[in-house]
Design an enzyme around this catalytic site. Structure first.
Site, mmCIF file in Angstrom:
data_model
loop_
_atom_site.group_PDB
_atom_site.id
_atom_site.type_symbol
_atom_site.label_atom_id
_atom_site.label_comp_id
_atom_site.label_asym_id
_atom_site.label_seq_id
_atom_site.Cartn_x
_atom_site.Cartn_y
_atom_site.Cartn_z
ATOM 1 N N GLU A 1 -23.250 -50.970 4.917
ATOM 2 C CA GLU A 1 -23.676 -50.183 3.771
ATOM 3 C C GLU A 1 -22.675 -50.264 2.612
ATOM 4 O O GLU A 1 -23.049 -50.320 1.453
ATOM 5 C CB GLU A 1 -23.814 -48.724 4.217
ATOM 6 C CG GLU A 1 -24.661 -47.891 3.305
ATOM 7 C CD GLU A 1 -24.933 -46.538 3.958
ATOM 8 O OE1 GLU A 1 -25.559 -46.526 5.039
ATOM 9 O OE2 GLU A 1 -24.505 -45.523 3.392
ATOM 10 N N ASP A 2 -21.406 -50.279 2.949
ATOM 11 C CA ASP A 2 -20.400 -50.110 1.900
ATOM 12 C C ASP A 2 -19.561 -51.347 1.582
ATOM 13 O O ASP A 2 -18.764 -51.316 0.653
ATOM 14 C CB ASP A 2 -19.423 -48.978 2.277
ATOM 15 C CG ASP A 2 -20.123 -47.640 2.430
ATOM 16 O OD1 ASP A 2 -21.235 -47.510 1.877
ATOM 17 O OD2 ASP A 2 -19.587 -46.754 3.101
#
Ligand code: MN
Length: 746
Positions: A93-94
């Site tokens: 996600e990051d």
């Protein structure tokens, strides 16, 4: 604390050491050398990927995945793959790492779990809630692998533990979502400790003052209770030892959240909650006798010594709860006159109670279906039949998580666990969808009852069917289980779909005549006018003809102040909302993210109060931006508001209410006590003498000398309200005066 004192290198070493500790401590992580290598490799990858990132608290980001991995290993007791996935849960996600990278490095199982934990990206249509969509995705992954949700809960727990560094409006949103979905989820999976901590943390952030107050009172009363329990336990210990039991005896207070919840639910002060402390006896089972027999033997030892409260015996040994919980509970009278709850568990039962059934479940392979399997199956059914309406979906999940359960018996004596509130028809569907479809009634304890009859725990139910019976869509109104609901919906799906299509077309045509097209604002107006809760229902009823479009003109021009949103009482000026732009754009009302708005009397044209909870100045409130771009104030305790925060948290703005005592607001108070002559006139006299209060309506009832009443009044703020309540409490005969937070008449 002050991580700044350490260099990045030192902090990374600290995090690495925590992982090495974790491996050493967790028996399911260091059995195989491969597992140890996998966990270490995952740490290094996550550490590299998150390098340079910090959390709001100032510490390196890597401490977050490491902490989550520790919860997964130490508090839930999961395996090496779960620990690996926990370490990697935020990298896709990051950071620039992809799922493909993870799959090639750690295999498809770990990648699958990480995928389940990665939020969706992209654009959704206006009505969909990104939060709800993400939640749906989480559930889909959970069915594949239950470890996904367990890691998610660990993730949420660590975020809650570090929530203080978040800005206020995010704290409310995250706390509300935790309370609405994640704590019940933890409970459903039997993670009792995690559930309790999540609830307590949510309360602490939502209502810090009330939390602190209960915490303090608990501290004060714990000495007294400790003495009570010490004295009660002396003879119990003697007899247990005489019978050769190895055991542990603990005294535990109830959680702060559960005390708070009870106070709110029953409207009682802290002092009136009688079972604040529980005594827990955890015994090492003797080999030759079954655990169940030993539980009852200990029960018998205790009740030989003390009188039990007859209605408080809970036997989850013979029939465990569906989350796996096993124990025997009783409440006894201590010599000093206080009730003490006693919980009797074996060591194994205690382990399940504290760490959850789910951790044991996957590895208990004797081919038998457990309650967790059944639950996952019901979630799968729900997902397969899910409506496009994400709010309704969230409601269904919530429904499915309800912990209150009862036992219903089939004619052959087989037991089924059903949620409280289930009807005979729910039970029919629970057994088989065919039985549900042809059900015409039921014999409940040999007495004939209609389909809609609400069952009670312990009922024995025989379903009566007829071949002539066909399902009716209206049945949806008196079933409560997700299974029954989705069965009925499934049967009518096609038919319903046709009506929905027809309804949408009809509405669209009708609007075109007026040079309008369907948009969120018009739909909201129509939904209000016709009292339907979803757009699908609106189309359906238009399509079926139960809603006629003859009066559409009237409802389109109607002000939005009707039933749902009460404009401020003294606002008679009309706010024209018709020329406002995109209703989904939060910026439209000029609220930069993260700022708190101060609500003053002067600014009153810009907001309304929600009729579900009727907040008044002085209450803890949040503002919700509704589809009409109106700020609606809700009490932070309001259940409607909790749901909004859980599903549409991006529309929450934190707000502080400042009253300059110009406007007054609706508040409802309830009184009860011993009736006497002229009591009502004494009460109303006091209210009318208060300058700052206006009465709207009064309702009193008296039964056998006991009266109860409710008074609707307009008042400036909570301070004035408290002054009034204190005065009313001094009236002879009045025993209690409480503010009613929800306007149930609405
Ligand atoms: Mn995370």
């Amino acid at each position: 604390m002050s991580q700044d004192l350490f260099s990045t290198q030192e902090q990374e070493d600290q995090a690495r050491n925590q992982v090495l500790d974790l491996i050493a401590q967790c028996p399911r992580c260091h059995q195989k050398e491969d597992d140890v290598q996998m966990i270490r490799k995952a740490f290094e990858l996550a550490n590299d990927a998150h390098r340079g990132m910090k959390r709001r608290s100032g510490e390196l980001y890597i401490f977050h995945p490491v902490s989550v991995a520790r919860v997964v290993a130490e508090e839930i007791g999961l395996d090496a793959k779960s620990v690996t996935a926990a370490l990697l849960h935020d990298v896709v996600e990051d950071t620039s790492i992809t799922l493909g990278d993870i799959e090639s490095l750690f295999g498809s199982k770990v990648a699958g779990i990480v995928d389940g934990l990665t939020k969706l990206e992209g654009v959704f249509d206006q009505s969909a809630s990104l939060q709800a969509e993400n939640f749906r995705k989480l559930l889909v992954s959970m069915i594949e692998d239950v470890r996904v949700i367990l890691i998610k809960l660990a993730d949420r727990l660590h975020n809650m533990r570090t929530l203080s560094s978040m800005p206020e409006h995010k704290r409310y949103r995250i706390s509300a979502e935790t309370l609405y979905i994640y704590a019940p989820m933890a409970h459903r999976l039997g993670l009792f400790n995690i559930k309790t901590e999540l609830e307590d943390l949510s309360l602490k952030y939502e209502h810090p003052n009330e939390y602190a107050e209960i915490e303090e009172k608990l501290k004060q009363s714990s000495e007294i209770y400790q003495q009570v329990i010490d004295s009660v336990s002396v003879p119990i210990r003697e007899r247990l030892e005489a019978q050769g039991y190895e055991y542990e005896l603990k005294a535990r207070p109830k959680s702060i959240y559960s005390i708070w919840h009870k106070m709110k639910n029953k409207n009682v002060p802290f002092e009136e909650i009688y079972d604040i402390f529980a005594m827990r006896i955890i015994f090492k089972p003797k080999e030759e006798i079954s655990e169940k027999v030993q539980c009852w033997n200990i029960y018998s030892i205790i009740t030989d010594l003390y009188q039990p409260k007859p209605d408080r015996l809970r036997d989850w040994v013979s029939t465990p709860k569906s989350n796996g919980y096993e124990a025997l509970h009783t409440t006894i009278m201590s010599p000093g006159g206080r009730w003490v709850e006693v919980q009797i568990r074996s060591e194994r039962m205690n382990d399940i109670a504290e760490r959850g059934f789910a951790a044991h479940w996957k590895y208990k392979e004797n081919g038998k279906e457990t309650e967790i399997d059944n639950w996952l199956k019901s979630i799968r059914d729900m997902l397969e039949n899910a409506d496009s309406d994400s709010m309704e979906f969230l409601d269904n999940v919530k429904l499915n998580l309800f912990s209150q359960e009862m036992m219903i018996f089939t004619p052959k004596g087989e037991v089924k666990i059903m949620p409280v509130g289930s009807t005979a028809l729910d039970f029919a569907f629970e057994i088989h969808s065919k039985l549900g479809c042809h059900c015409i009634g039921a014999k409940v304890n040999y007495k004939l009852e209609p389909l809609s009859h609400e069952l009670k725990s312990g009922d024995q139910v025989e379903i009566i069917t007829s071949d002539k019976q066909t399902p009716k869509y209206e049945w949806i109104n008196f079933v409560t289980t997700v299974k029954a609901k989705s069965c009925i919906k499934e049967i009518f799906r096609e038919e319903r779909h046709g009506y929905i299509q027809a309804g949408e077309n009809a509405l669209s045509e009708e609007l075109q005549k007026r040079k309008l097209s369907i948009n969120a604002r018009i739909l909201k107006k129509l939904m209000r006018t016709y009292h339907v809760s979803s757009r699908e229902d609106l189309y359906y009823q238009i399509g079926k003809g139960t809603i006629k479009l003859d009066n559409i003109e009237k409802s389109l021009t109607q002000k939005s102040t009707s039933k749902w949103v009460k404009m401020w009482r003294l606002t008679f000026g009309n706010k024209n909302t018709d020329d406002e732009e995109d209703p989904d754009d939060k910026e439209a009302i000029g609220m930069p993210d993260g700022k708190k708005i101060v609500l003053t009397d002067e600014a009153q044209r810009q907001f309304t109060t929600a009729s579900c909870c009727n907040p008044i100045p002085g209450d803890d409130v949040v503002a919700f931006v509704d589809d009409d771009n109106t700020l609606v104030l809700h009490s932070r305790r309001c259940p409607v508001c909790l749901k909004l925060m859980s599903s549409r948290g991006n529309r929450i703005v934190s707000a502080q209410w400042e009253s300059h005592k110009v406007l007054s607001y609706l508040a409802i108070i309830e009184l009860s006590g011993i009736d006497r002559q002229s009591l009502v006139s004494d009460v109303t006299k006091i209210i009318s003498m208060e300058q700052k209060v206006n009465m709207r309506s009064v309702h009193f009832e008296s039964h056998d000398g006991v009266f109860s009443g409710s008074i609707y009044l307009y008042i400036y703020d909570t301070v004035d309200l408290q002054v009034l309540i204190d005065k009313l409490l001094k009236v002879k005969g009045v025993h209690s005066v409480v503010r009613k937070e929800r306007n149930e008449l609405n």
